[in-house]
Design a protein around this motif. Structure first.
Motif, PDB file in Angstrom:
ATOM      1  N   CYS A 207     -24.847   7.819   8.737  1.00 35.18           N
ATOM      2  CA  CYS A 207     -24.032   8.938   9.224  1.00 35.18           C
ATOM      3  C   CYS A 207     -24.822  10.243   9.126  1.00 35.18           C
ATOM      4  O   CYS A 207     -25.494  10.498   8.127  1.00 35.18           O
ATOM      5  CB  CYS A 207     -22.757   9.021   8.386  1.00 35.18           C
ATOM      6  SG  CYS A 207     -21.711  10.392   8.895  1.00 35.18           S
ATOM      7  N   HIS A 208     -24.712  11.056  10.159  1.00 36.89           N
ATOM      8  CA  HIS A 208     -25.454  12.332  10.158  1.00 36.89           C
ATOM      9  C   HIS A 208     -24.799  13.417   9.293  1.00 36.89           C
ATOM     10  O   HIS A 208     -25.278  14.542   9.270  1.00 36.89           O
ATOM     11  CB  HIS A 208     -25.646  12.835  11.595  1.00 36.89           C
ATOM     12  CG  HIS A 208     -24.381  12.908  12.396  1.00 36.89           C
ATOM     13  ND1 HIS A 208     -24.365  12.806  13.762  1.00 36.89           N
ATOM     14  CD2 HIS A 208     -23.077  13.055  12.027  1.00 36.89           C
ATOM     15  CE1 HIS A 208     -23.114  12.906  14.189  1.00 36.89           C
ATOM     16  NE2 HIS A 208     -22.333  13.052  13.175  1.00 36.89           N
ATOM     17  N   SER A 209     -23.706  13.067   8.600  1.00 42.13           N
ATOM     18  CA  SER A 209     -23.055  14.105   7.785  1.00 42.13           C
ATOM     19  C   SER A 209     -23.954  14.554   6.627  1.00 42.13           C
ATOM     20  O   SER A 209     -23.775  15.644   6.097  1.00 42.13           O
ATOM     21  CB  SER A 209     -21.702  13.628   7.261  1.00 42.13           C
ATOM     22  OG  SER A 209     -21.856  12.422   6.583  1.00 42.13           O
ATOM     23  N   ARG A 210     -24.901  13.697   6.237  1.00 39.93           N
ATOM     24  CA  ARG A 210     -25.907  14.075   5.227  1.00 39.93           C
ATOM     25  C   ARG A 210     -27.289  13.890   5.823  1.00 39.93           C
ATOM     26  O   ARG A 210     -27.571  12.847   6.408  1.00 39.93           O
ATOM     27  CB  ARG A 210     -25.804  13.177   3.991  1.00 39.93           C
ATOM     28  CG  ARG A 210     -24.518  13.348   3.208  1.00 39.93           C
ATOM     29  CD  ARG A 210     -24.600  14.511   2.211  1.00 39.93           C
ATOM     30  NE  ARG A 210     -23.303  14.796   1.609  1.00 39.93           N
ATOM     31  CZ  ARG A 210     -22.372  15.588   2.143  1.00 39.93           C
ATOM     32  NH1 ARG A 210     -22.574  16.185   3.289  1.00 39.93           N
ATOM     33  NH2 ARG A 210     -21.227  15.806   1.522  1.00 39.93           N
ATOM     34  N   PHE A 211     -28.147  14.885   5.649  1.00 43.79           N
ATOM     35  CA  PHE A 211     -29.526  14.764   6.140  1.00 43.79           C
ATOM     36  C   PHE A 211     -30.440  14.342   4.989  1.00 43.79           C
ATOM     37  O   PHE A 211     -30.135  14.635   3.820  1.00 43.79           O
ATOM     38  CB  PHE A 211     -29.989  16.109   6.720  1.00 43.79           C
ATOM     39  CG  PHE A 211     -29.245  16.481   7.979  1.00 43.79           C
ATOM     40  CD1 PHE A 211     -29.616  15.925   9.196  1.00 43.79           C
ATOM     41  CD2 PHE A 211     -28.165  17.347   7.932  1.00 43.79           C
ATOM     42  CE1 PHE A 211     -28.915  16.245  10.356  1.00 43.79           C
ATOM     43  CE2 PHE A 211     -27.466  17.671   9.091  1.00 43.79           C
ATOM     44  CZ  PHE A 211     -27.843  17.119  10.307  1.00 43.79           C
TER      45      PHE A 211
END
Ligand SMILES: C[S@@+](CC[C@H](N)C(=O)[O-])C[C@H]1O[C@@H](n2cnc3c(N)ncnc32)[C@H](O)[C@@H]1O
Length: 191
Positions: free
Chosen positions: A83-87
């Motif tokens: 998920c891109h919610s965390r880089f």
């Protein structure tokens, strides 16, 4: 007479135009929704630098990898399935020149695996500190489906609330096609 009708650029043409305006050789870029990899390839070509390609779906990551390899891009490309919610923590704050979101679902794929308002907003908030001065955040929204319409509303409200002394936010939208994709562009000011 109407050989090139309409004369306006599509949201994709416009997005590419602006990406190329900010990118320089060696820049770091993030494709936060790499899908089939077409945007990632365009970004890799334009920056010749470090590319992060993120997608929730393993098959999207695989497609992107194959496309980039087929075009000779093997080095400095980081594929992140999740998920891109965390880089990734390896991406330093203030180091990225362009972050791209092409929201919605994978064309030809499972329409239930679409981006969602909650994680998109989380991701956008986490994306801002990564951008360097003059860098661009490019978000294509797809209000043509139910979740996409809610998501687009929230994304545009979020962009409208950004501090005008730090961020320049603009929207390209078709006035007489309410459900057509729209392009939100956000640039970090140089101080
Ligand atoms: C419209 S497609 C992207 C198209 C892509 N840019 C291209 O050029 O082919 C949207 C992508 O977002 C991905 N996605 C959905 N939710 C996500 C999330 N939370 N984190 C990362 N990717 C996500 C989907 O799997 C899908 O591949």
């Amino acid at each position: 007479m109407f050989a090139s009708f309409p004369v306006f650029n599509t949201h994709l043409d416009l997005a590419h135009f602006y990406w190329e305006k900010v990118l320089q050789s060696g820049d770091t870029v993030i494709d936060a929704t790499c899908g089939n990899g077409k945007d990632t390839l365009r970004m890799a070509r334009s920056c010749q630098g470090t590319v992060y390609a993120i997608d929730l779906q393993p098959n999207a990551i695989e497609c992107t990898k194959q496309l980039l390899h087929a075009h000779g891009f093997a080095q400095n490309i980081h594929y992140i399935q999740g998920c891109h919610s965390r880089f990734p923590e390896t991406i330093a704050p203030g180091s990225v020149k362009l972050i791209v979101y092409n929201l919605g679902y994978l064309p030809g794929g499972n329409k239930n695996l679409t981006t969602t308002t909650k994680t998109t907003l989380e991701s956008l908030n986490n994306a801002l500190p990564l951008l360097k001065e003059g860098a661009l955040l490019s978000i294509t929204c797809y209000p043509g489906h139910a979740e996409g319409e809610i998501e687009a509303d929230h994304v545009l409200k979020w962009a409208s609330s950004l501090d005008p002394c730090q961020w320049s936010c603009c929207l390209h939208r078709w006035l007489n096609r309410r459900k057509a994709p729209c392009l939100c562009l956000i640039q970090k000011f140089k101080t």
